[in-house]
Design a protein around this motif. Structure first.
Motif, mmCIF file in Angstrom:
data_model
loop_
_atom_site.group_PDB
_atom_site.id
_atom_site.type_symbol
_atom_site.label_atom_id
_atom_site.label_comp_id
_atom_site.label_asym_id
_atom_site.label_seq_id
_atom_site.Cartn_x
_atom_site.Cartn_y
_atom_site.Cartn_z
ATOM 1 N N ALA A 59 0.830 -1.215 0.000
ATOM 2 C CA ALA A 59 0.000 0.000 0.000
ATOM 3 C C ALA A 59 0.856 1.254 0.000
ATOM 4 O O ALA A 59 1.824 1.363 0.758
ATOM 5 C CB ALA A 59 -0.910 -0.004 1.222
ATOM 6 N N LEU A 60 0.457 2.189 -0.847
ATOM 7 C CA LEU A 60 1.053 3.527 -0.828
ATOM 8 C C LEU A 60 0.160 4.403 0.034
ATOM 9 O O LEU A 60 -1.066 4.403 -0.141
ATOM 10 C CB LEU A 60 1.054 4.123 -2.232
ATOM 11 N N THR A 61 0.754 5.137 0.967
ATOM 12 C CA THR A 61 -0.048 6.041 1.807
ATOM 13 C C THR A 61 0.558 7.438 1.740
ATOM 14 O O THR A 61 1.782 7.600 1.805
ATOM 15 C CB THR A 61 -0.101 5.547 3.267
ATOM 16 N N PHE A 62 -0.318 8.433 1.599
ATOM 17 C CA PHE A 62 0.123 9.825 1.463
ATOM 18 C C PHE A 62 -0.434 10.624 2.639
ATOM 19 O O PHE A 62 -1.643 10.662 2.837
ATOM 20 C CB PHE A 62 -0.405 10.418 0.156
ATOM 21 N N SER B 207 -4.005 7.916 -11.455
ATOM 22 C CA SER B 207 -4.877 7.414 -12.514
ATOM 23 C C SER B 207 -4.038 6.983 -13.727
ATOM 24 O O SER B 207 -4.273 5.936 -14.330
ATOM 25 C CB SER B 207 -5.899 8.512 -12.827
ATOM 26 N N GLU B 208 -3.014 7.796 -14.056
ATOM 27 C CA GLU B 208 -2.109 7.457 -15.167
ATOM 28 C C GLU B 208 -1.402 6.116 -14.898
ATOM 29 O O GLU B 208 -1.222 5.308 -15.807
ATOM 30 C CB GLU B 208 -1.087 8.594 -15.245
ATOM 31 N N LEU B 209 -1.033 5.878 -13.644
ATOM 32 C CA LEU B 209 -0.320 4.642 -13.298
ATOM 33 C C LEU B 209 -1.286 3.495 -13.003
ATOM 34 O O LEU B 209 -0.870 2.358 -12.755
ATOM 35 C CB LEU B 209 0.587 4.877 -12.079
ATOM 36 N N ASN B 210 -2.584 3.830 -13.007
ATOM 37 C CA ASN B 210 -3.639 2.846 -12.772
ATOM 38 C C ASN B 210 -3.503 2.130 -11.424
ATOM 39 O O ASN B 210 -3.544 0.897 -11.348
ATOM 40 C CB ASN B 210 -3.654 1.842 -13.941
ATOM 41 N N ILE B 211 -3.315 2.909 -10.372
ATOM 42 C CA ILE B 211 -3.255 2.353 -9.018
ATOM 43 C C ILE B 211 -4.086 3.236 -8.081
ATOM 44 O O ILE B 211 -4.432 4.363 -8.422
ATOM 45 C CB ILE B 211 -1.810 2.279 -8.462
ATOM 46 N N LYS B 212 -4.378 2.677 -6.896
ATOM 47 C CA LYS B 212 -5.066 3.455 -5.860
ATOM 48 C C LYS B 212 -4.137 3.573 -4.651
ATOM 49 O O LYS B 212 -3.324 2.687 -4.386
ATOM 50 C CB LYS B 212 -6.348 2.746 -5.414
ATOM 51 N N ALA B 213 -4.296 4.679 -3.926
ATOM 52 C CA ALA B 213 -3.503 4.900 -2.706
ATOM 53 C C ALA B 213 -4.435 5.276 -1.564
ATOM 54 O O ALA B 213 -5.645 5.397 -1.764
ATOM 55 C CB ALA B 213 -2.493 6.020 -2.961
ATOM 56 N N THR C 138 1.077 -5.785 -6.293
ATOM 57 C CA THR C 138 -0.177 -5.083 -6.566
ATOM 58 C C THR C 138 -0.328 -3.972 -5.530
ATOM 59 O O THR C 138 -0.107 -4.205 -4.335
ATOM 60 C CB THR C 138 -1.382 -6.048 -6.427
ATOM 61 N N PHE C 139 -0.724 -2.791 -5.977
ATOM 62 C CA PHE C 139 -0.919 -1.656 -5.068
ATOM 63 C C PHE C 139 -2.374 -1.636 -4.599
ATOM 64 O O PHE C 139 -3.293 -1.559 -5.411
ATOM 65 C CB PHE C 139 -0.567 -0.340 -5.784
ATOM 66 N N CYS C 140 -2.565 -1.728 -3.287
ATOM 67 C CA CYS C 140 -3.912 -1.761 -2.705
ATOM 68 C C CYS C 140 -4.084 -0.558 -1.779
ATOM 69 O O CYS C 140 -3.114 0.061 -1.368
ATOM 70 C CB CYS C 140 -4.093 -3.004 -1.847
ATOM 71 N N THR C 141 -5.341 -0.305 -1.398
ATOM 72 C CA THR C 141 -5.574 0.711 -0.365
ATOM 73 C C THR C 141 -5.475 0.020 0.994
ATOM 74 O O THR C 141 -5.504 -1.212 1.077
ATOM 75 C CB THR C 141 -6.974 1.332 -0.510
ATOM 76 N N ILE C 142 -5.400 0.802 2.053
ATOM 77 C CA ILE C 142 -5.337 0.233 3.398
ATOM 78 C C ILE C 142 -6.624 -0.564 3.716
ATOM 79 O O ILE C 142 -6.538 -1.701 4.198
ATOM 80 C CB ILE C 142 -5.074 1.328 4.460
ATOM 81 N N PRO C 143 -7.831 -0.018 3.439
ATOM 82 C CA PRO C 143 -9.022 -0.831 3.712
ATOM 83 C C PRO C 143 -9.004 -2.171 2.957
ATOM 84 O O PRO C 143 -9.372 -3.205 3.519
ATOM 85 C CB PRO C 143 -10.186 0.049 3.233
ATOM 86 N N GLN C 144 -8.545 -2.158 1.709
ATOM 87 C CA GLN C 144 -8.482 -3.420 0.952
ATOM 88 C C GLN C 144 -7.528 -4.404 1.621
ATOM 89 O O GLN C 144 -7.878 -5.566 1.860
ATOM 90 C CB GLN C 144 -7.975 -3.166 -0.480
#
Ligand SMILES: [Zn+2]
Length: 239
Positions: free
Chosen positions: A52-55, A71-77, A227-233
């Motif tokens: 997970a990426l967190t900002f 969005s360009e990299l097609n991932i969620k943070a 795979t880049f996921c969100t924290i809730p995921q």
């Protein structure tokens, strides 16, 4: 032993005990893996190469370029936002929610949550959760303490509200310095990433270095099967 000597020894012993207690409390306050109440997560180990990426902080005027990059990299943070930031830029908070990225609570005023009253901490958590909800966010809200600091009241109140504390396992900007180049940040992340890593970055303040770093990190780690996921995921799947 004279009386004076005994008294000096007692004072020295007292200072030693006091110093040890303060040291223990200091280390406890910044621990990424332990808190006195409730749950704290600094990584979510799994066998599926999910990370997970967190900002942290914001929203700031850089919100749109960050969202465009994701969005360009097609991932969620996951964006840990501050209540004051949401109040100042409500449309940016709504944009983050509408983009399908996750939002977490990073306090209202971004103050160290140590040596503060219970009422103050309650207000910081509740006010920001309510602002996040008003931005349209309906998923689970996690909490990240400003400066990673927590001791008694904050973990206690979070545990009462069933809110999980989310720390991090990698902080390239702290290790390398905020002036680290995109290449240095990328190299650090690529070399140190593990299954379940939670990576902390500050593109809200540091977009010129962090966003080009993502251009290197994301394709490389995707190539390696991450795979880049969100924290809730991550949390719902593996905790
Ligand atoms: Zn912060």
């Amino acid at each position: 032993m004279t009386k004076t000597r005994k008294r000096i020894l007692k004072i020295l012993l007292f200072i030693l005990i006091l110093f040890s207690c303060l040291l223990i409390l200091f280390n406890l306050s910044k621990s990424r893996t332990f808190q006195l109440f409730g749950e704290v997560v600094s990584s979510v180990p799994n066998n599926d190469k999910k990370i997970a990426l967190t900002f942290d902080d914001g929203p700031t005027e850089n919100t749109s370029i960050i969202l465009d990059k994701l969005s360009e990299l097609n991932i969620k943070a996951t964006f840990f936002l501050c209540g004051t930031g949401i109040e100042q830029r409500p449309d940016d908070a709504k944009l983050i929610v509408a983009s399908g990225n996750a939002v977490g609570n990073h306090s209202y005023s971004h103050t160290r949550m140590i040596a503060k009253s219970y009422g103050f901490i309650k207000q910081e958590v509740d006010k920001t959760n309510s602002l996040i909800s008003k931005s349209g966010y309906t998923d689970t809200i996690f909490f990240r303490p400003p400066y990673g600091k927590k001791l008694f009241f904050l973990p206690y109140y979070l545990s009462k509200k069933d809110i999980v504390t989310v720390m991090w396992s990698m902080e390239p900007e702290t290790v390398l310095g905020f002036d680290a180049t995109a290449e240095e940040i990328a190299r650090y992340v690529i070399d140190n990433v593990k299954n379940g890593s939670i990576i902390l970055l500050h593109p809200m303040y540091n977009p010129d270095n962090v966003l080009p770093a993502l251009d290197i990190i994301v394709p490389e780690l995707k190539k390696q099967g991450y795979t880049f996921c969100t924290i809730p995921q991550l949390y719902k799947e593996y905790k």
